[in-house]
Design an enzyme around this catalytic site. Structure first.
Site, PDB file in Angstrom:
ATOM      1  N   CYS A 265       0.824  -1.207   0.000  1.00 34.32           N
ATOM      2  CA  CYS A 265       0.000   0.000   0.000  1.00 34.32           C
ATOM      3  C   CYS A 265       0.866   1.269   0.000  1.00 34.32           C
ATOM      4  CB  CYS A 265      -0.966  -0.042   1.181  1.00 34.32           C
ATOM      5  SG  CYS A 265      -2.375   1.078   0.963  1.00 34.32           S
ATOM      6  N   HIS A 355      -3.963  -5.089   0.095  1.00 34.17           N
ATOM      7  CA  HIS A 355      -3.665  -5.636   1.422  1.00 34.17           C
ATOM      8  C   HIS A 355      -3.747  -7.166   1.426  1.00 34.17           C
ATOM      9  CE1 HIS A 355      -3.687  -1.867   3.903  1.00 34.17           C
ATOM     10  NE2 HIS A 355      -4.254  -1.433   2.792  1.00 34.17           N
ATOM     11  N   GLU A 357      -2.751  -9.208   3.624  1.00 32.48           N
ATOM     12  CA  GLU A 357      -2.903  -9.824   4.941  1.00 32.48           C
ATOM     13  C   GLU A 357      -4.349 -10.221   5.225  1.00 32.48           C
ATOM     14  OE1 GLU A 357      -4.221  -5.827   5.332  1.00 32.48           O
ATOM     15  OE2 GLU A 357      -2.315  -6.560   4.545  1.00 32.48           O
TER      16      GLU A 357
END
Length: 381
Positions: A265, A355, A357
């Site tokens: 990001c 993202h 994760e």
């Protein structure tokens, strides 16, 4: 920028005022008072707790496009940081009673306890369409004694700072370094520069046998290499990447040494700047957990989680030459062809704009952490 009086009643009138003069009237949600920020919308139908606690949303007022919010309440396991970071919160129909076995309290009460001013009962579909057409803009939410005449409220909003030129990463990053230990056998050490890191990110690395040393945004190249890293990571974070001269300088130091590097990001935008590309502000940004991205190295299309209002200005149709070797755009958003990833061809470094994760969101991009491990394995070999 928020001032508030704690309160949870939804009978208190509230007003949302956009900088272009559009006004929505509803009821207070969360704290009662006033707040200012950049109005953005998130398309996620779930994961509101992770969104609220994502430091990347610092100084933003988040409009939820999903009509019902708060159904699962708030628990103590899902926050991505130690506090709520959004400046304000906008929902259409808040849950009257949360229902989930992990719920400890209502979202309304949590917002009030942390002083987050919100508004409910407005047409969030109309507001989202307005932001899509006119772009993200400054906004104010006013409730209780903060409600004045429309002209006064509009003037207050127009005096608030915008997101262009905002240097915010140091405001949300850790002030002291800390370590997230590897799960099981330790295989690698990573220095993670915290520009607004989410808690799940070092956890995903720890699951792969990585000991993560999380460093403040002010960390120097010397600080990074003091932990003797096998790899270096640059996190997500808020603000305008054009202001992030210090992280760019640190990243160039890492690239010069040839240490495996991964950015997410804001870290992707920092890599873009370190390579010599510019950045620009998107009209209304990408936010939510259902954004389609193509990994051009495999051709695979992934459903991904996003939160960014800026993007890297790099050519998507060719390999580019940079001071650190050749680089290609590795990922693109299929909605608008925005750059969603960079990969160096002559050094062990890559980044993505979204993202992986997956907190909250799909797990399609979890392989990127494995790709980072592969870079460190190759360097060690």
């Amino acid at each position: 920028m928020t001032t508030s009086t704690r309160g949870t009643t939804r009978r208190v009138p509230a007003v949302l005022v956009l900088e272009d003069g559009r006004i929505f009237r509803g009821r207070a949600y969360g704290a009662v008072g006033e707040t200012f920020g950049e109005a953005v919308f998130s398309t996620g139908m779930t994961g509101y707790q992770e969104t609220l606690t994502d430091p990347s949303y610092h100084r933003q007022v988040v409009v939820m496009t999903a009509p019902h919010v708060g159904n699962t309440g708030v628990n103590d396991e899902d926050p991505e940081s130690g506090r709520i970071w959004v400046s304000g919160y906008v929902v259409r129909d808040p849950a009257r009673v949360p229902s989930n076995w992990r719920s400890r309290r209502s979202l309304d009460d949590e917002l009030a306890a942390q002083g987050v001013v919100g508004i409910s009962g407005i047409d969030t579909r109309a507001l989202t369409r307005h932001l899509r057409e006119r772009g993200a803009m400054r906004v104010g939410i006013f409730s209780g004694d903060a409600v004045k005449d429309d002209a006064t409220l509009l003037a207050r909003v127009q005096e608030a700072p915008g997101m262009l030129g905002a240097d915010l990463s140091a405001e949300v990053a850790t002030k002291d370094a800390y370590v997230v230990p590897a799960v099981g056998e330790k295989k690698y050490t990573v220095a993670a520069v915290d520009l607004g890191i989410k808690g799940m990110t070092p956890h995903r690395m720890a699951e792969r046998g990585i000991e993560v040393h999380v460093l403040p945004a002010t960390a120097t190249v010397e600080d990074v290499y003091a932990v003797r890293p096998d790899g270096v990571f640059f996190s997500n974070g808020p603000g305008d990447p054009a202001t992030a001269d210090h992280p760019v300088s640190v990243m160039r130091g890492v690239l010069e040494r040839g240490t495996p590097l991964f950015g997410i990001c804001f870290g992707n935008q920092i890599l873009g700047r370190a390579l010599g590309f510019g950045t620009y502000k998107l009209k209304y940004g990408h936010r939510g957990i259902n954004q389609p991205v193509q990994d051009r190295t495999t051709g695979k299309v992934e459903v991904t989680a996003h939160n960014h209002g800026f993007a890297v200005d790099a050519p998507t149709d060719r390999v580019s030459d940079t001071p650190f070797g050749r680089v290609e755009v590795s990922h693109v958003c299929l909605n608008d062809n925005v750059v969603e990833g960079l990969a160096l061809l002559d050094k062990p470094a890559f980044s993505v704009q979204y993202h992986p994760e997956a907190a909250a969101g799909p797990h399609d991009a979890a392989y990127l952490f494995d790709r980072f491990v592969s870079l460190m394995e190759g360097q060690r070999a």
